[in-house]
Design a protein around this motif. Structure first.
Motif, short mmCIF file in Angstrom:
data_model
loop_
_atom_site.label_atom_id
_atom_site.label_comp_id
_atom_site.label_asym_id
_atom_site.label_seq_id
_atom_site.Cartn_x
_atom_site.Cartn_y
_atom_site.Cartn_z
N PRO A 136 -10.74 5.05 2.73
CA PRO A 136 -11.49 3.78 2.75
C PRO A 136 -11.24 2.92 1.52
O PRO A 136 -11.19 1.69 1.62
CB PRO A 136 -12.95 4.23 2.83
CG PRO A 136 -12.95 5.66 2.36
CD PRO A 136 -11.63 6.22 2.77
N ASP A 137 -11.07 3.54 0.33
CA ASP A 137 -10.80 2.75 -0.87
C ASP A 137 -9.47 2.02 -0.75
O ASP A 137 -9.35 0.85 -1.13
CB ASP A 137 -10.78 3.66 -2.10
CG ASP A 137 -12.16 4.18 -2.45
OD1 ASP A 137 -13.15 3.64 -1.91
OD2 ASP A 137 -12.25 5.12 -3.26
N ASN A 138 -8.48 2.72 -0.24
CA ASN A 138 -7.15 2.10 -0.05
C ASN A 138 -7.24 0.97 0.95
O ASN A 138 -6.60 -0.08 0.79
CB ASN A 138 -6.15 3.16 0.41
CG ASN A 138 -4.73 2.65 0.43
OD1 ASN A 138 -4.11 2.42 -0.61
ND2 ASN A 138 -4.18 2.47 1.62
N LEU A 184 -4.43 1.82 10.05
CA LEU A 184 -4.65 2.94 10.96
C LEU A 184 -5.26 4.15 10.27
O LEU A 184 -5.68 5.10 10.94
CB LEU A 184 -3.32 3.32 11.63
CG LEU A 184 -2.63 2.21 12.42
CD1 LEU A 184 -1.32 2.71 13.02
CD2 LEU A 184 -3.55 1.71 13.53
N ILE A 185 -5.30 4.17 8.94
CA ILE A 185 -5.84 5.33 8.23
C ILE A 185 -7.05 4.95 7.38
O ILE A 185 -7.39 5.62 6.42
CB ILE A 185 -4.76 6.01 7.36
CG1 ILE A 185 -4.21 5.02 6.32
CG2 ILE A 185 -3.65 6.60 8.20
CD1 ILE A 185 -3.29 5.69 5.29
N SER A 186 -7.71 3.84 7.74
CA SER A 186 -8.85 3.37 6.94
C SER A 186 -9.96 4.41 6.90
O SER A 186 -10.70 4.51 5.91
CB SER A 186 -9.38 2.05 7.51
OG SER A 186 -9.76 2.20 8.87
N GLY A 226 -5.12 -2.20 -8.36
CA GLY A 226 -4.26 -3.13 -7.64
C GLY A 226 -3.18 -2.48 -6.80
O GLY A 226 -2.40 -3.18 -6.15
N ILE A 227 -3.11 -1.15 -6.76
CA ILE A 227 -2.05 -0.48 -6.02
C ILE A 227 -2.54 0.01 -4.66
O ILE A 227 -3.67 0.51 -4.54
CB ILE A 227 -1.46 0.70 -6.83
CG1 ILE A 227 -0.18 1.23 -6.17
CG2 ILE A 227 -2.48 1.81 -7.06
CD1 ILE A 227 0.62 2.16 -7.05
N CYS A 228 -1.70 -0.17 -3.64
CA CYS A 228 -2.04 0.27 -2.28
C CYS A 228 -0.98 1.23 -1.78
O CYS A 228 0.22 1.02 -1.99
CB CYS A 228 -2.10 -0.92 -1.33
SG CYS A 228 -3.36 -2.14 -1.71
#
Length: 764
Positions: free
Chosen positions: A137-139, A131-133, A116-118
């Motif tokens: 990718p998991d985030n 912008l950093i996907s 549950g943490i981003c």
């Protein structure tokens, strides 16, 4: 973390939260969920979010609290608890903390990662795409999932940072166009405040974001600064809180250290619950949004009490456990906002009917003064002020030279960088602010002129030299309308600005350009206004600055207002000017309208009789002469520990009278203010304690002298500001600081004598 990353800490307003506060919020929110929605924090479907999680204290304490039943815990942990953090190190610590606590509480043999943490800026993730996907990718998937959910509970400790202190900090806060637009269209739109900058403080942004994020139903609980509860900048915020929520609980933990210092503890703020982590007052808020409620919000206000220590306040939270247990306490009250959206310290309703001292709104007519001005805000005081006119000229000429060198360097560069990313931020060479960076991008050169060095008031009873320049002063406001280029003849009544830090109204008169903080964001109301004219009529106003036309600042409407109040009596605009100054010193006026005077500029009632009007005017004139001419009043005859001055072996006068820092006799906490150690050669005794009764701009006038007649080195620039330079260069009197202290004793005693003799405030 603060030591390792001071810029990040300052920029993001990072302060970590005592567990007593965290537990109080958790248990109170759970109680409110039960009361208003028949649910608990463990109920399935209740999504909980900490949008500024830091090292995860709120989530870890939630898992340890027992508020989530064992059978609810796994589902809640895996699906309905969410947290965001922007700082990478804190993000990793939070994730490990939360996972480790869950592992211990659940007694699971499997180590379950916290999904549950981003890693994200909570405000920014609702402004633009990730912008950093590509790199995380998991985030990115976690962000998308969180944004798609209905969040019911938002709680935490938002960042508190409002703005960087100067461009030299190179730590400007991030802008959020959509979020700030929401603030502009809500809190700012419905605010009557003149200065709305504080509405873009990060914790106010957090309120706006969270209010929108929970949608039609939910609870927001934050620990933040307490200014939103009472200060005038937040009147629009308070209005929208009452419109958008059904129930509001505001718990004022006090702890405004600066207000304590300015009032010598009289404000009763006590210790700060964050210890050394904060100097502003702190509050805990609970905002309940229930769609079944109709009408304005029910507001309950709690005051922790005066003069409590940090430990006592945290102990009170620990003992109370929930805010519901405080509702029978003596500090609980129900609030009904007034028409100005004040919640506490609402003031006297009659005040709004008095004549306005000033009003700059378009079309305003009923006002005593045609114009008025804030003091000068240089944005670089260490460079633009100095007790030595010689050193000031040297400092400024070097500053201009180095700025122009940066212009030349920038114009010959590729200009691929913005000015803020290009310049040299060496604070010993230059002091950058927004104005200078904008001018650099326009390749605008600066020029130096020694005629811009003028006398100015920096603080009460502290005259110094100012480089008065639109290029090097961030803001000069209307000061040129009051003093031309700095030397026109005038007197101004300076009054403390809205929401003074001391919490108390103050006023002082002077006859020169002044600093913005000479009177705590003070507004200066002049006797005269000056306007530039192309050709000056021969012989007209010869005593004033060339090319300036002088006019009265008191309006004709203001004169007519007072003439109507006292028909048949001869009243001039000058009489009114001094009547105002006398009235503003009235203890009855200050006490009766204390709350009003912290929220808006003074309004001026008419006293019942012309005799009282004349008494106030005469007293105001006497006070004005005393305060403007403080450097020439008779020095108070103190006793010297070293005996009669006539018998002193002085030798080199500049060395003998040199002051570096005066101090009181005795030791803290039992200082002896009847004794003042001036320097190694001179100690004054028998200083009358009643002289300290005269308080201006938050502290006794005598203590302004002690604070400012010093030798001080600015840490950033290395510039030395030596009060002895003013004594020797300007006053040609090495004993000036010593005599100034004695003269201000006289001023203080005489001021209090005049004030105590003022008539009782009997109004028409």
């Amino acid at each position: 973390f603060r030591n390792a990353f001071p810029r990040t800490t300052e920029k993001l307003g990072i302060v970590y939260t005592p567990v007593e506060i965290v537990d109080f919020i958790l248990h109170s929110v759970n109680e409110m969920l039960q009361e208003h929605f028949g649910q608990t924090l463990g109920s399935r479907g209740v999504h909980i979010m900490d949008p500024f999680t830091g090292t995860g204290t709120f989530i870890t304490r939630l898992l340890q609290s027992g508020l989530i039943a064992p059978e609810e815990l796994e589902h809640k942990f895996r699906n309905e608890i969410h947290a965001n953090e922007i700082v990478l190190l804190a993000y990793y610590i939070a994730a490990i903390n939360i996972e480790a606590v869950y592992h211990g509480v659940s007694e699971s043999e499997d180590y379950v990662p916290f999904e549950g943490i981003c890693l994200t800026d909570t405000f920014e993730m609702y402004e633009s795409d990730d912008l950093i996907s590509h790199y995380m990718p998991d985030n990115s998937e976690r962000r998308k999932r969180q944004k798609s959910l209905d969040i019911n509970i938002i709680m935490g400790n938002p960042p508190y940072s409002a703005k960087q202190k100067s461009a030299n900090d190179n730590a400007a806060n991030i802008s959020y166009p959509d979020l700030d637009g929401r603030i502009e269209n809500t809190y700012a739109f419905d605010s009557e405040a003149t200065n709305k900058n504080d509405l873009y403080n990060s914790y106010i942004r957090a309120f706006r974001w969270a209010s929108d994020r929970i949608g039609e139903q939910g609870i927001v609980s934050f620990v933040t600064g307490a200014g939103w509860i009472e200060k005038s900048f937040a009147d629009g915020l308070r209005k929208h809180f009452t419109d958008e929520f059904s129930d509001i609980y505001a718990f004022n933990l006090r702890g405004d250290i600066r207000r304590n210092m300015l009032t010598k503890g009289a404000a009763g703020e006590g210790g700060n619950v964050f210890g050394q982590g904060s100097t502003t007052g702190i509050s805990i808020s609970f905002l309940v949004k229930n769609p079944e409620h109709k009408g304005k919000a029910r507001i309950r206000y709690f005051d922790v009490g005066k003069n409590l220590t940090t430990e006592q306040k945290l102990g009170a939270l620990r003992a109370a456990r929930t805010i519901g247990n405080l509702e029978t306490d003596e500090f609980f009250q129900t609030i009904v906002p007034n028409e100005r959206n004040d919640w506490i310290n609402q003031g006297d309703s009659r005040f709004s009917g008095f004549y306005k001292m000033g009003d700059k709104s378009r079309g305003a007519s009923d006002r005593a003064f045609l114009n008025y001005s804030l003091g000068v805000a240089t944005g670089r005081d260490a460079w633009c002020y100095n007790f030595s006119a010689i050193k000031l000229r040297q400092n400024i000429s070097g500053l201009v030279e180095r700025y122009n060198a940066e212009v030349a360097r920038y114009t010959t560069s590729s200009k691929s960088l913005a000015a803020k990313d290009f310049v040299n931020y060496d604070t010993e060479r230059y002091s950058w602010n927004r104005n200078a960076l904008n001018d650099l991008e326009k390749a605008k050169p600066y020029s130096y002129s020694p005629q811009y060095v003028i006398p100015a008031m920096y603080r009460p009873f502290t005259r110094t030299n100012l480089y008065f320049s639109g290029q090097l002063n961030a803001m000069t406001y209307q000061m040129r309308r009051l003093f031309g280029e700095g030397k026109a003849v005038n007197r101004v009544i300076s009054v403390s600005g809205v929401a003074p830090r001391s919490g108390m109204f103050s006023t002082l008169m002077w006859n020169s350009v002044s600093d913005l903080q000479s009177m705590d964001n003070g507004q200066c109301f002049p006797m005269f206004l000056y306007e530039q004219q192309d050709e000056e009529p021969a012989g007209l106003f010869e005593e004033h600055s060339p090319g300036l036309q002088r006019r009265d600042a008191i309006t004709d409407a203001g004169l007519a207002h007072f003439q109507t109040a006292y028909p048949g009596e001869k009243i001039t605009k000058e009489d009114i000017f001094y009547y105002l100054y006398g009235l503003l010193h009235s203890p009855d006026y200050r006490d009766r309208y204390a709350d009003n005077l912290t929220k808006e500029l003074p309004r001026i009632p008419c006293v019942k009789s012309y005799g009282d009007f004349r008494a106030f005017s005469d007293a105001g004139r006497a006070l004005g002469d005393l305060h403007v001419d403080y450097e020439t009043v008779e020095p108070y005859p103190v006793t010297y520990k070293q005996g009669t001055p006539e018998l002193w072996n002085i030798g080199d006068a500049e060395d003998f009278y040199r002051v570096t820092k005066m101090k009181f006799g005795g030791k803290r906490p039992k200082l002896d203010k009847t004794t003042v150690i001036y320097n190694a050669n001179i100690t004054m005794t028998d200083v009358p304690l009643e002289a300290y009764d005269y308080v201006v701009n938050g502290k006794p006038a005598l203590e302004w002298v002690i604070e400012r007649q010093v030798v001080k080195t600015d840490k950033a620039s290395g510039i030395v500001n030596d009060a002895n330079d003013y004594a020797n260069e300007t006053m040609n009197n090495p004993a000036y600081p010593l005599e100034l202290f004695q003269r201000v004793i006289t001023v203080s005693l005489e001021t209090m004598r005049i004030v105590r003799a003022l008539p009782k405030l009997d109004l028409l």
